[in-house]
Design a protein around this motif. Structure first.
Motif, PDB file in Angstrom:
ATOM      1  N   ASN A 584     -28.404 -13.542  -3.412  1.00 15.66           N
ATOM      2  CA  ASN A 584     -27.622 -12.977  -2.308  1.00 15.66           C
ATOM      3  C   ASN A 584     -27.815 -11.470  -2.308  1.00 15.66           C
ATOM      4  OD1 ASN A 584     -24.704 -15.175  -2.627  1.00 15.66           O
ATOM      5  ND2 ASN A 584     -26.729 -15.569  -1.836  1.00 15.66           N
ATOM      6  N   VAL A 585     -28.117 -10.912  -1.142  1.00 17.01           N
ATOM      7  CA  VAL A 585     -28.229  -9.460  -0.967  1.00 17.01           C
ATOM      8  C   VAL A 585     -27.292  -9.078   0.169  1.00 17.01           C
ATOM      9  CG1 VAL A 585     -29.753  -7.523  -0.460  1.00 17.01           C
ATOM     10  CG2 VAL A 585     -30.644  -9.528  -1.680  1.00 17.01           C
ATOM     11  N   GLY A 586     -26.392  -8.133  -0.096  1.00 19.72           N
ATOM     12  CA  GLY A 586     -25.445  -7.802   0.964  1.00 19.72           C
ATOM     13  C   GLY A 586     -24.603  -6.587   0.666  1.00 19.72           C
ATOM     14  N   PHE A 587     -23.543  -6.444   1.440  1.00 15.08           N
ATOM     15  CA  PHE A 587     -22.622  -5.331   1.263  1.00 15.08           C
ATOM     16  C   PHE A 587     -21.205  -5.787   1.618  1.00 15.08           C
ATOM     17  CE2 PHE A 587     -24.136  -5.013   5.657  1.00 15.08           C
ATOM     18  CZ  PHE A 587     -22.947  -4.846   6.374  1.00 15.08           C
ATOM     19  N   ASP A 588     -20.229  -5.114   1.008  1.00 19.28           N
ATOM     20  CA  ASP A 588     -18.807  -5.321   1.294  1.00 19.28           C
ATOM     21  C   ASP A 588     -18.250  -4.054   1.908  1.00 19.28           C
ATOM     22  OD1 ASP A 588     -19.079  -7.764   0.031  1.00 19.28           O
ATOM     23  OD2 ASP A 588     -18.280  -7.041  -1.884  1.00 19.28           O
ATOM     24  N   ILE A 589     -17.395  -4.214   2.883  1.00 20.90           N
ATOM     25  CA  ILE A 589     -16.727  -3.061   3.481  1.00 20.90           C
ATOM     26  C   ILE A 589     -15.248  -3.391   3.635  1.00 20.90           C
ATOM     27  CG2 ILE A 589     -17.341  -3.815   5.832  1.00 20.90           C
ATOM     28  CD1 ILE A 589     -17.472  -0.781   6.536  1.00 20.90           C
ATOM     29  N   ARG A 590     -14.401  -2.501   3.163  1.00 20.69           N
ATOM     30  CA  ARG A 590     -12.964  -2.699   3.260  1.00 20.69           C
ATOM     31  C   ARG A 590     -12.323  -1.468   3.895  1.00 20.69           C
ATOM     32  NH1 ARG A 590     -14.005  -1.494  -2.158  1.00 20.69           N
ATOM     33  NH2 ARG A 590     -12.724   0.178  -3.052  1.00 20.69           N
ATOM     34  N   TYR A 591     -11.237  -1.714   4.598  1.00 22.90           N
ATOM     35  CA  TYR A 591     -10.576  -0.628   5.324  1.00 22.90           C
ATOM     36  C   TYR A 591      -9.114  -0.988   5.536  1.00 22.90           C
ATOM     37  CZ  TYR A 591      -9.070   2.329   9.196  1.00 22.90           C
ATOM     38  OH  TYR A 591      -8.367   3.195   9.992  1.00 22.90           O
ATOM     39  N   ASN A 592      -8.265   0.021   5.496  1.00 24.23           N
ATOM     40  CA  ASN A 592      -6.862  -0.157   5.870  1.00 24.23           C
ATOM     41  C   ASN A 592      -6.409   1.051   6.667  1.00 24.23           C
ATOM     42  OD1 ASN A 592      -6.763   0.709   2.671  1.00 24.23           O
ATOM     43  ND2 ASN A 592      -5.301   1.863   3.899  1.00 24.23           N
ATOM     44  N   THR A 593      -5.464   0.844   7.546  1.00 20.00           N
ATOM     45  CA  THR A 593      -4.919   1.942   8.337  1.00 20.00           C
ATOM     46  C   THR A 593      -4.065   2.847   7.447  1.00 20.00           C
ATOM     47  OG1 THR A 593      -3.093   0.494   8.984  1.00 20.00           O
ATOM     48  CG2 THR A 593      -4.973   0.651  10.482  1.00 20.00           C
ATOM     49  N   PRO A 594      -3.865   4.112   7.847  1.00 21.16           N
ATOM     50  CA  PRO A 594      -3.041   5.024   7.041  1.00 21.16           C
ATOM     51  C   PRO A 594      -1.604   4.520   6.889  1.00 21.16           C
ATOM     52  CG  PRO A 594      -4.339   6.238   8.649  1.00 21.16           C
ATOM     53  CD  PRO A 594      -4.478   4.789   8.998  1.00 21.16           C
ATOM     54  N   TYR A 595      -0.983   4.896   5.782  1.00 18.35           N
ATOM     55  CA  TYR A 595       0.393   4.507   5.482  1.00 18.35           C
ATOM     56  C   TYR A 595       1.008   5.593   4.600  1.00 18.35           C
ATOM     57  CZ  TYR A 595      -1.699   3.254   1.028  1.00 18.35           C
ATOM     58  OH  TYR A 595      -2.386   3.309  -0.162  1.00 18.35           O
ATOM     59  N   TYR A 596       2.329   5.599   4.483  1.00 20.32           N
ATOM     60  CA  TYR A 596       2.988   6.543   3.588  1.00 20.32           C
ATOM     61  C   TYR A 596       2.702   6.140   2.141  1.00 20.32           C
ATOM     62  CZ  TYR A 596       5.588   8.250   7.633  1.00 20.32           C
ATOM     63  OH  TYR A 596       5.932   8.781   8.850  1.00 20.32           O
ATOM     64  N   ALA A 597       2.146   7.065   1.373  1.00 20.49           N
ATOM     65  CA  ALA A 597       1.731   6.762   0.005  1.00 20.49           C
ATOM     66  C   ALA A 597       2.921   6.788  -0.950  1.00 20.49           C
ATOM     67  CB  ALA A 597       0.674   7.759  -0.457  1.00 20.49           C
ATOM     68  N   TYR A 598       2.871   5.894  -1.943  1.00 23.75           N
ATOM     69  CA  TYR A 598       3.851   5.930  -3.031  1.00 23.75           C
ATOM     70  C   TYR A 598       3.536   7.096  -3.963  1.00 23.75           C
ATOM     71  CZ  TYR A 598       5.751   1.292  -1.965  1.00 23.75           C
ATOM     72  OH  TYR A 598       6.368   0.225  -1.368  1.00 23.75           O
ATOM     73  N   SER A 599       4.549   7.520  -4.699  1.00 25.82           N
ATOM     74  CA  SER A 599       4.373   8.444  -5.819  1.00 25.82           C
ATOM     75  C   SER A 599       4.501   7.646  -7.112  1.00 25.82           C
ATOM     76  CB  SER A 599       5.410   9.562  -5.762  1.00 25.82           C
ATOM     77  OG  SER A 599       5.279  10.329  -4.576  1.00 25.82           O
TER      78      SER A 599
END
Length: 674
Positions: A584-599
């Motif tokens: 298998n030859v390929g690529f993965d792409i992941r994305y999420n919309t912005p959100y308020y980050a935890y501390s």
């Protein structure tokens, strides 16, 4: 102790024939993917691994709940390159920047437990549990190896060995190790898991005994984040990340756990069976089961340096030295009687009634203390308590198309009296072409974790809420719907959550020392969240696309800090060379919309609601090649290859940068069957 454990594991491997190791399939278990494409591979491939792997089967504690069923090994390439438990397609996380360090789910994932809980879970991803153990039936000694290397940044090593010393008695061992130095100073995660396990089945298949001893040592350095908050936005002179100054240079967290489990079942009356590959699925009509568990757990934070108090408050006992720890031991005894009413059949189970009735007793000894540098105790609190829980299950299978199951757990005596979890689930098969529907719902009433009600340390001290009152139980109502068409590789679902009295940690204030001080808090109003998921696999000749997308919407995004949209897509070409080299030859792409980050709070080891910071979000692209030849699977991978094109870097938690591009990761798994 752990050196002795490692020595025992080594001896078992040598006695089993000197073979080495293979992929620990924990990732597949967390994704609930315990089925493989073995039959399909057997029809199309000519590799001898298919023949030999058919004779190694396993079960888990979950699979032994109603019957004795075994599964074949998964020797496919599916998900093989996703070795990092923090970067799973359907269970993404946010964290402090490296494998082995603190993390929490990116998507909303409530915990479905009741009763006592110490409340320390940020390193749970790296722990081995009794539910993760696979109990084997091996007609030949089985050993497997799994190893991943990314230089000093990340290394993962896993070993599994199992063999039948008698036809009905199997023993084995697991050994897992993560050593990840990371990309910035003081970012090492060092995790060690070990397990010894056995499965005995009487010749008449009425009696089964499973035992396992599990050991975890999880060590995580704490660097308090780099002092430079403009790593990816500044215009100054760039320096090597290992040269970037960090806020802490001599602090770390250590979690330890040792546990033992023994489960026995005995079948009374008629025993039915269903044919499955190699062995039969054993179906009792009456079953008595007894489970015993013992565990010793400790959670500690230690610091021995002066700091600038920019990430947590000045120490109340000592401004330089901190040694806070929480420990508890648990002894659990569980007894369940199960009754099954079904017609005699060897090919199809229908009109089956199932009833379970049981009781579980948990005894705890709890201790929390804080030490001076000379090991004198500045604070020492101990208590012991118990819980008694009623267990019940009722189920009816109308046919192979429709079933209904109800599970009940109710604590009726002890410290957490009043906790309960009621759950119902139904499967409806419309047809093989139209698909099936899975309906579910649960109602949970859960006591606060202990860390919310009481915590005393060098940097934090609280008892209940800001006014000193104990927190109320958290109530969660969930309804779910899934539509699955196996023929089209489609899985669509929706979940609705109604949460009352949600618990979390928050920043105390916005000025002075309060900006780095935290306290527990409870939402004053109910929180609603809708979660919609869609998974689809598309195949066109040699080209494949696996897509997964999640949409979440809540009416309180300040407390439930999670993105509205998350997606993971894997595109690859499936090619077989010389009729045996599957590639298998390929690529993965992941994305999420912005959100308020935890501390993140270093001394407490908890993520909390801090400043309203919303980081820019960009796609992350990984490129890989993986191949299978005979008994070995291999992959080569480049992480975050698009760094510098769309973004210089990214954050998921306030001030903690995520890993940079890594041009070369190599992984191999190898199975041995002799």
């Amino acid at each position: 102790m752990y050196k002795n454990i490692a020595f025992i594991v080594f001896c078992l491997v040598i006695l089993g024939g000197g073979q080495l190791f293979a992929q620990d399939l924990k990732t597949s278990v967390n994704d609930n993917k315990e089925l493989d494409s073995l039959r399909k591979k057997e029809e199309n491939a000519k590799d001898s691994i298919i023949f030999t792997s058919r004779f190694i089967r396993y079960t888990t504690l979950r699979l032994t709940k109603d019957s004795i069923q075994t599964l074949a090994l998964d020797t496919t390439l599916q998900g093989f390159h996703n070795f990092n438990i923090l970067v799973q397609p359907k269970r993404p996380t946010v964290g402090v920047g490296n494998l082995g360090l603190s993390a929490m789910p990116l998507l909303f994932e409530p915990v479905k437990t009741i009763g006592f809980d110490a409340g320390f879970h940020t390193l749970d991803y790296y722990a081995l549990t009794h539910d993760d153990i696979k109990y084997y039936q091996a007609r030949t000694p089985f050993t497997s190896l799994y190893y991943v290397s990314a230089g000093e940044a990340e290394q993962v090593f896993r070993v599994v060995h199992s063999q039948n010393i008698k036809p009905n008695f199997n023993i084995g061992a697991n050994f897992n190790r993560i050593g990840a130095n990371g990309y910035y100073s003081r970012q090492r995660g060092d995790d060690l898991n070990g397990a010894l396990f056995s499965w005995y089945q009487s010749p008449n298949k009425r009696y089964n005994l499973w035992t396992s001893a599990v050991f975890n040592t999880l060590k995580a350095n704490e660097n308090g984040a780099p002092t430079n908050d403009t790593l990816f936005t500044g215009t100054g002179v760039k320096v090597d990340h290992l040269s970037e100054p960090v806020r802490l240079s001599n602090s770390r967290r250590i979690y330890r756990q040792s546990s033992f489990m023994l489960k026995q079942t005995y079948f009374v009356g008629r025993i039915d069976s269903l044919a499955q590959e190699i062995t039969k699925k054993i179906l009792p009509t009456n079953k008595v089961s007894y489970t015993f568990k013992y565990s010793a757990n400790s959670y500690g934070f230690r610091k021995d340096q002066a700091d600038d108090h920019s990430i947590f408050p000045r120490g109340a006992l000592d401004t330089t030295f901190t040694n806070d720890s929480t420990r508890y031991t648990q002894v659990q005894n569980e007894f369940i009687y199960s009754f099954f009413l079904r017609a005699k059949s060897s090919s199809l189970i229908k009109n089956e009634l199932k009833l379970d009735a049981g009781i579980r007793h948990d005894f705890y000894k709890y201790n929390q203390m804080s030490l001076y540098k000379n090991n004198m105790r500045s604070y020492d609190y101990s208590s012991s308590f118990q819980n008694v829980t009623l267990l019940g299950t009722a189920g009816y299978r109308f046919s192979n198309r429709i079933d209904l199951n109800v599970d009940l757990q109710q604590i009726f005596q002890g410290r957490n009296t009043g906790d309960f979890l009621y759950e119902a689930k139904s499967n409806v098969l419309l047809s093989k072409s139209i698909g099936r529907i899975v309906l579910g719902a649960y109602f949970q009433n859960k006591s606060p974790e202990e860390i919310y009600n009481n915590y005393v340390g060098n940097h934090y001290n609280w008892s209940g809420d800001a006014q000193g009152f104990k927190f109320d139980r958290t109530k969660t109502i969930n309804m779910s719907f899934n539509y699955i068409i196996d023929k089209l590789n489609l899985d669509a679902g929706a979940q609705y959550f109604l949460i009352d009295k949600y618990l979390y940690f928050e920043q105390v204030g916005t000025t002075g020392p309060d900006t780095v001080n935290i306290r527990p808090a409870q939402a004053g109003s109910t929180i609603n969240l809708l979660k919609i998921t869609l998974g689809k696999k598309i195949t066109f000749g040699k080209f494949n696309l696996d897509s997964y997308i999640v949409y979440q919407k809540t009416d309180n995004s300040n407390i439930l800090r999670t993105p509205e949209v998350y997606t993971f897509n894997s595109f690859y070409i499936d090619q077989t060379f010389f009729k045996v080299l599957k590639t298998n030859v390929g690529f993965d792409i992941r994305y999420n919309t912005p959100y308020y980050a935890y501390s993140y709070s270093v001394p407490a080891g908890q993520f909390y609601i801090g400043d309203k910071i919303k980081y820019k979000s960009e796609p992350v692209l990984d490129v890989w090649v993986k191949a299978s030849l005979r008994r070995a699977n291999l992959f080569v991978k480049c992480d975050y290859i698009n760094q510098g094109l769309l973004s210089k870097g990214y954050y998921t938690v306030k001030s903690y940068p995520m890993p940079d591009r890594l041009l070369f990761k190599f992984g191999v798994s190898w199975n041995f069957y002799d």
